[in-house]
Enzyme design. Structure first.
Site, PDB file in Angstrom:
ATOM      1  N   LYS A 159       3.814 -16.511  -1.314  1.00 16.68           N
ATOM      2  CA  LYS A 159       3.210 -15.291  -0.764  1.00 16.68           C
ATOM      3  C   LYS A 159       3.280 -15.277   0.766  1.00 16.68           C
ATOM      4  CE  LYS A 159       1.016 -11.647  -0.113  1.00 16.68           C
ATOM      5  NZ  LYS A 159       1.544 -10.350  -0.452  1.00 16.68           N
ATOM      6  N   ASN A 200       5.684 -12.718   3.224  1.00 22.33           N
ATOM      7  CA  ASN A 200       5.199 -11.852   4.301  1.00 22.33           C
ATOM      8  C   ASN A 200       5.743 -12.289   5.663  1.00 22.33           C
ATOM      9  OD1 ASN A 200       3.908 -10.137   2.612  1.00 22.33           O
ATOM     10  ND2 ASN A 200       1.825 -10.596   3.274  1.00 22.33           N
ATOM     11  N   LYS A 243      -2.134 -10.505  10.032  1.00 21.96           N
ATOM     12  CA  LYS A 243      -3.075 -11.612   9.820  1.00 21.96           C
ATOM     13  C   LYS A 243      -2.420 -12.747   9.048  1.00 21.96           C
ATOM     14  CE  LYS A 243      -5.350 -10.663   5.377  1.00 21.96           C
ATOM     15  NZ  LYS A 243      -4.574 -11.504   4.475  1.00 21.96           N
ATOM     16  N   GLU A 303       0.861  -1.177   0.000  1.00 21.99           N
ATOM     17  CA  GLU A 303       0.000   0.000   0.000  1.00 21.99           C
ATOM     18  C   GLU A 303       0.901   1.232   0.000  1.00 21.99           C
ATOM     19  OE1 GLU A 303      -3.091  -0.253   2.996  1.00 21.99           O
ATOM     20  OE2 GLU A 303      -3.417  -2.342   2.443  1.00 21.99           O
ATOM     21  N   LYS A 337       0.992   2.918   8.248  1.00 19.48           N
ATOM     22  CA  LYS A 337       2.261   3.379   7.682  1.00 19.48           C
ATOM     23  C   LYS A 337       1.958   4.631   6.860  1.00 19.48           C
ATOM     24  CE  LYS A 337       2.435   0.897   3.324  1.00 19.48           C
ATOM     25  NZ  LYS A 337       3.254   0.058   2.478  1.00 19.48           N
ATOM     26  N   GLY A 382       1.950  -3.378  11.156  1.00 18.41           N
ATOM     27  CA  GLY A 382       0.498  -3.516  11.252  1.00 18.41           C
ATOM     28  C   GLY A 382      -0.068  -3.629   9.865  1.00 18.41           C
ATOM     29  N   CYS A 421      -2.362  -6.962   6.328  1.00 18.39           N
ATOM     30  CA  CYS A 421      -1.712  -8.161   5.776  1.00 18.39           C
ATOM     31  C   CYS A 421      -0.702  -8.838   6.690  1.00 18.39           C
ATOM     32  CB  CYS A 421      -1.112  -7.818   4.428  1.00 18.39           C
ATOM     33  SG  CYS A 421      -2.423  -7.486   3.233  1.00 18.39           S
TER      34      CYS A 421
HETATM   35  N1  LIG Z   1      -4.061  -4.688   0.742  1.00 17.96           N
HETATM   36  C1  LIG Z   1      -2.936  -5.086   0.190  1.00 17.96           C
HETATM   37  O1  LIG Z   1      -1.994  -4.314   0.112  1.00 17.96           O
HETATM   38  C2  LIG Z   1      -2.759  -6.468  -0.350  1.00 17.96           C
HETATM   39  C3  LIG Z   1      -3.698  -7.442  -0.131  1.00 17.96           C
HETATM   40  N2  LIG Z   1      -3.483  -8.731  -0.517  1.00 17.96           N
HETATM   41  C4  LIG Z   1      -4.503  -9.744  -0.289  1.00 17.96           C
HETATM   42  O2  LIG Z   1      -5.583  -9.435  -1.181  1.00 17.96           O
HETATM   43  C5  LIG Z   1      -6.825  -9.796  -0.595  1.00 17.96           C
HETATM   44  C6  LIG Z   1      -7.731  -8.574  -0.576  1.00 17.96           C
HETATM   45  O3  LIG Z   1      -7.178  -7.638   0.305  1.00 17.96           O
HETATM   46  P1  LIG Z   1      -7.714  -6.135   0.363  1.00 17.96           P
HETATM   47  O4  LIG Z   1      -7.947  -5.644  -1.000  1.00 17.96           O
HETATM   48  O5  LIG Z   1      -6.783  -5.407   1.252  1.00 17.96           O
HETATM   49  O6  LIG Z   1      -9.119  -6.355   1.101  1.00 17.96           O
HETATM   50  P2  LIG Z   1     -10.362  -5.351   1.150  1.00 17.96           P
HETATM   51  O7  LIG Z   1     -11.151  -5.759   2.330  1.00 17.96           O
HETATM   52  O8  LIG Z   1      -9.898  -3.956   1.011  1.00 17.96           O
HETATM   53  O9  LIG Z   1     -11.187  -5.708  -0.187  1.00 17.96           O
HETATM   54  C7  LIG Z   1     -11.884  -6.881  -0.381  1.00 17.96           C
HETATM   55  C8  LIG Z   1     -13.089  -6.543  -1.270  1.00 17.96           C
HETATM   56  O10 LIG Z   1     -13.740  -7.756  -1.655  1.00 17.96           O
HETATM   57  C9  LIG Z   1     -15.132  -7.488  -1.715  1.00 17.96           C
HETATM   58  N3  LIG Z   1     -15.870  -8.760  -1.704  1.00 17.96           N
HETATM   59  C10 LIG Z   1     -16.090  -9.613  -0.670  1.00 17.96           C
HETATM   60  N4  LIG Z   1     -16.816 -10.665  -1.081  1.00 17.96           N
HETATM   61  C11 LIG Z   1     -17.060 -10.498  -2.401  1.00 17.96           C
HETATM   62  C12 LIG Z   1     -17.733 -11.256  -3.380  1.00 17.96           C
HETATM   63  N5  LIG Z   1     -18.305 -12.436  -3.088  1.00 17.96           N
HETATM   64  N6  LIG Z   1     -17.808 -10.771  -4.646  1.00 17.96           N
HETATM   65  C13 LIG Z   1     -17.232  -9.576  -4.964  1.00 17.96           C
HETATM   66  N7  LIG Z   1     -16.572  -8.818  -4.062  1.00 17.96           N
HETATM   67  C14 LIG Z   1     -16.468  -9.270  -2.797  1.00 17.96           C
HETATM   68  C15 LIG Z   1     -15.371  -6.617  -0.502  1.00 17.96           C
HETATM   69  O11 LIG Z   1     -16.596  -5.926  -0.582  1.00 17.96           O
HETATM   70  C16 LIG Z   1     -14.151  -5.702  -0.576  1.00 17.96           C
HETATM   71  O12 LIG Z   1     -14.402  -4.551  -1.328  1.00 17.96           O
HETATM   72  C17 LIG Z   1      -6.475 -10.368   0.775  1.00 17.96           C
HETATM   73  O13 LIG Z   1      -6.339 -11.762   0.657  1.00 17.96           O
HETATM   74  C18 LIG Z   1      -5.143  -9.743   1.093  1.00 17.96           C
HETATM   75  O14 LIG Z   1      -4.383 -10.512   2.003  1.00 17.96           O
HETATM   76  C19 LIG Z   1      -2.358  -9.103  -1.189  1.00 17.96           C
HETATM   77  C20 LIG Z   1      -1.391  -8.167  -1.466  1.00 17.96           C
HETATM   78  C21 LIG Z   1      -1.521  -6.778  -1.091  1.00 17.96           C
HETATM   79  O1  LIG Z   2       0.411  -8.925   1.519  1.00 20.32           O
HETATM   80  C1  LIG Z   2       0.277  -7.714   1.549  1.00 20.32           C
HETATM   81  O2  LIG Z   2      -0.788  -7.160   1.652  1.00 20.32           O
HETATM   82  C2  LIG Z   2       1.469  -6.823   1.464  1.00 20.32           C
HETATM   83  O3  LIG Z   2       2.013  -6.679   2.805  1.00 20.32           O
HETATM   84  C3  LIG Z   2       3.136  -5.819   2.901  1.00 20.32           C
HETATM   85  O4  LIG Z   2       2.814  -4.526   2.410  1.00 20.32           O
HETATM   86  P1  LIG Z   2       2.053  -3.416   3.294  1.00 20.32           P
HETATM   87  O5  LIG Z   2       1.285  -4.092   4.382  1.00 20.32           O
HETATM   88  O6  LIG Z   2       1.336  -2.552   2.337  1.00 20.32           O
HETATM   89  O7  LIG Z   2       3.166  -2.513   3.953  1.00 20.32           O
HETATM   90  P2  LIG Z   2       4.703  -2.652   4.302  1.00 20.32           P
HETATM   91  O8  LIG Z   2       5.435  -1.584   3.623  1.00 20.32           O
HETATM   92  O9  LIG Z   2       5.192  -4.037   4.158  1.00 20.32           O
HETATM   93  O10 LIG Z   2       4.682  -2.315   5.854  1.00 20.32           O
HETATM   94  C4  LIG Z   2       4.017  -3.172   6.763  1.00 20.32           C
HETATM   95  C5  LIG Z   2       4.212  -2.685   8.173  1.00 20.32           C
HETATM   96  O11 LIG Z   2       5.559  -2.888   8.600  1.00 20.32           O
HETATM   97  C6  LIG Z   2       6.057  -1.697   9.184  1.00 20.32           C
HETATM   98  N1  LIG Z   2       7.522  -1.643   8.965  1.00 20.32           N
HETATM   99  C7  LIG Z   2       8.034  -1.784   7.701  1.00 20.32           C
HETATM  100  C8  LIG Z   2       9.399  -1.765   7.503  1.00 20.32           C
HETATM  101  C9  LIG Z   2      10.261  -1.597   8.600  1.00 20.32           C
HETATM  102  O12 LIG Z   2      11.501  -1.573   8.468  1.00 20.32           O
HETATM  103  N2  LIG Z   2       9.726  -1.464   9.831  1.00 20.32           N
HETATM  104  C10 LIG Z   2       8.376  -1.488  10.049  1.00 20.32           C
HETATM  105  O13 LIG Z   2       7.926  -1.371  11.215  1.00 20.32           O
HETATM  106  C11 LIG Z   2       5.293  -0.583   8.497  1.00 20.32           C
HETATM  107  O14 LIG Z   2       5.305   0.580   9.272  1.00 20.32           O
HETATM  108  C12 LIG Z   2       3.915  -1.200   8.380  1.00 20.32           C
HETATM  109  O15 LIG Z   2       3.189  -1.048   9.583  1.00 20.32           O
HETATM  110  C13 LIG Z   2       4.244  -6.357   1.995  1.00 20.32           C
HETATM  111  O16 LIG Z   2       5.358  -5.460   2.034  1.00 20.32           O
HETATM  112  C14 LIG Z   2       3.751  -6.500   0.547  1.00 20.32           C
HETATM  113  O17 LIG Z   2       4.769  -7.077  -0.249  1.00 20.32           O
HETATM  114  C15 LIG Z   2       2.522  -7.400   0.550  1.00 20.32           C
HETATM  115  O18 LIG Z   2       1.982  -7.525  -0.747  1.00 20.32           O
END
Ligand SMILES: NC(=O)C1=CN([C@@H]2O[C@H](COP(=O)(O)OP(=O)(O)OC[C@H]3O[C@@H](n4cnc5c(N)ncnc54)[C@H](O)[C@@H]3O)[C@@H](O)[C@H]2O)C=CC1
Ligand SMILES: O=C(O)[C@H]1O[C@H](OP(=O)(O)OP(=O)(O)OC[C@H]2O[C@@H](n3ccc(=O)[nH]c3=O)[C@H](O)[C@@H]2O)[C@H](O)[C@@H](O)[C@@H]1O
Length: 437
Positions: free
Chosen positions: A208, A212, A267, A152, A327, A261, A264
């Site tokens: 993946k 993480n 959890k 993010e 962050k 925090g 991702c």
């Molecule tokens: N947020 C991130 O930076 C990243 C997230 N991920 C993974 O991607 C997945 C999604 O994460 P986020 O986007 O952060 O979650 P999010 O909670 O922001 O988005 C999930 C979306 O899915 C929708 N949804 C739920 N059930 C549905 C259905 N049956 N049909 C259509 N839409 C539906 C929800 O309404 C919501 O908008 C998780 O598994 C997470 O671990 C992976 C890499 C980066």
């Molecule tokens: O699976 C996911 O959703 C994503 O989770 C993290 O990405 P993100 O949660 O967006 O943010 P990060 O930049 O990784 O930071 C995570 C947390 O670690 C903390 N952090 C990071 C780096 C560090 O040196 N120290 C530290 O405390 C940040 O403040 C933040 O709270 C991973 O970096 C991504 O590669 C992955 O796709």
């Protein structure tokens, strides 16, 4: 290509807009009608640098459409599943209900040669189970796994130009066609030199969660060092710099502070541990429990530090909490250390005034009782102590002289180790951090 993206959260909305930006025709689906209306209007439902731009150009080009109707995916041949996989219960296991529901809703609209691409983060073994679910429902579509590694705050860049692409495809009918489809979807990135790892379903899922887990471990490692540094008068930042010069270790993700925090890392390590327990391999990743414990201890350490340095909550302590997002460059407050610190200080009896450049709306939605300021100056005005918990540039660049003029007492806890202690002390501040003398 015509692709669908199911789930328009932090991952799906960016993925959909990025796919359209690359020239694909995209239909993006979410069950949340309000979110879809917002996205249709070209407004991202969350703060993500660069997203407004690609969203508006893609909408204007007609290549990006949003819907709440799954039937609208008909005609697309590649379908990305990007729904949430939150923590389900105290065991830490991932809640896969949304993934199952999304697939079940998608199945009736799939063509016989379609490719279903899992992007959500899931416990190893999920893809195989979903592939069986497809078969049982009579679909001949191929299920593959293509985990997402975006951060993010850098989501657009990470989606368009990732460090690597991982394609998990099972051997058998549909294997070669699925790989061809994935190569076509990501042709621009691949042409730009992005490495591709072609593997099986289980490895792709595991890459993946392992990535993480490794990142979380790196952060907790340096935070453990910060405790030792603090007790011995050593400096954890200099320690991180010095070990980071070793290219086998690397400096990134060695910033000690209030810890990790977000939606991702916390959890995902818990889900990994829960899955390992199911496999009878809990001991193999038992260290992740310690990674989690060290991380949560950091939040408590910061709360205690603020109370001690501020003279105790019973003195009617007023604290300026700088940051609420997990962050900088994000408005995400899911499992935010900053928000936990703010709430922990309130629970301890302190008067808290918080400020974050982007995350105030999200924080107040969750905790309407949290007192927030309109800007950083208002948060600092009359405070007995300030705590920097999210390293937004606006906070890192604060001028100690100006801050000192606003506060009642010149005291600051730097819970991200980002300020220059000498500069703050020179202005008469009592400066305290985690692991830096
Ligand atoms: N947020 C991130 O930076 C990243 C997230 N991920 C993974 O991607 C997945 C999604 O994460 P986020 O986007 O952060 O979650 P999010 O909670 O922001 O988005 C999930 C979306 O899915 C929708 N949804 C739920 N059930 C549905 C259905 N049956 N049909 C259509 N839409 C539906 C929800 O309404 C919501 O908008 C998780 O598994 C997470 O671990 C992976 C890499 C980066
Ligand atoms: O699976 C996911 O959703 C994503 O989770 C993290 O990405 P993100 O949660 O967006 O943010 P990060 O930049 O990784 O930071 C995570 C947390 O670690 C903390 N952090 C990071 C780096 C560090 O040196 N120290 C530290 O405390 C940040 O403040 C933040 O709270 C991973 O970096 C991504 O590669 C992955 O796709």
């Amino acid at each position: 290509m015509r692709v669908s993206v199911i789930g328009c959260g932090y991952l799906g909305a960016v993925h959909a807009a990025a796919m359209a930006d690359l020239g694909h025709d995209v239909i993006a689906v979410d069950v949340d009608a309000e979110k879809i209306a917002t996205l249709r209007a070209g407004l991202p439902p969350f703060f993500e640098p660069g997203l407004p731009e690609i969203l508006s150009t893609s909408l204007a080009s007609g290549r990006l459409n949003f819907t709440t109707e799954m039937a609208d995916v008909a005609g697309a041949t590649v379908h990305f599943i990007a729904v949430g996989t939150p923590q389900s219960d105290a065991s830490g296991a991932a809640d896969l209900r949304f993934v199952d529901a999304a697939l079940d809703a998608l199945i009736p609209h799939l063509g016989p040669q379609d490719i279903v691409v899992g992007k959500s983060t899931v416990p190893v073994g999920t893809a195989e189970r979903l592939a069986e679910r497809l078969l049982t429902a009579g679909s001949t579509a191929t299920l593959v796994w293509n985990p997402e590694f975006l951060r993010e705050g850098f989501a657009v860049k990470d989606t368009l130009a990732p460090d690597r692409l991982v394609f998990g495809v099972a051997q058998g009918t549909g294997h070669d066609a699925a790989l061809r489809a994935l190569h076509e979807v990501y042709a621009t990135a691949i042409a730009g030199g992005v490495p591709v790892v072609e593997t099986d379903l289980a490895t792709a899922e595991l890459v993946k969660t392992a990535a993480n887990a490794f990142l979380a471990t790196k952060i907790s490692f340096i935070n453990a060092m910060s405790e030792i540094a603090e007790a011995t008068g050593a400096n954890v930042t200099e320690l991180a710099d010095a070990i980071g010069y070793d290219t086998r270790i690397g400096r990134r993700f060695l910033n000690a502070g209030v810890g990790f925090g977000g939606g991702c890392l916390p959890k995902d390590i818990r889900a990994f541990s829960a899955r390992a327990e199911e496999l009878g391999l809990g001991d193999s990743v038992a260290f992740l429990g310690e990674v989690d414990a060290i991380n949560l201890r950091q939040r408590q350490r910061v709360i205690e530090r603020v109370l001690t340095e501020g003279g105790g909550a019973e003195t009617g302590l007023t604290v300026a909490v700088l940051g609420l997002a997990f962050k900088p460059h994000s408005d995400d407050v899911r499992d935010s250390p900053a928000l936990d610190v703010a709430l922990g200080l309130v629970a301890a009896g302190a008067t808290v005034v918080a400020y974050d450049p982007e995350a105030m709306g999200a924080a107040q939605k969750r905790f309407p009782e949290l007192v927030v300021a309109k800007n950083v100056d208002q948060a600092l005005l009359g405070a007995d102590i300030a705590v920097l918990v999210t390293e937004w540039p606006e906070f890192v660049e604060l001028d100690p002289r100006r801050v000192g003029d606003l506060m009642t007492h010149k005291r600051i806890v730097d819970a991200r180790n980002v300020l220059n202690p000498a500069q703050w002390r020179a202005e008469g501040f009592h400066y305290s951090s985690l692991g830096r003398p």
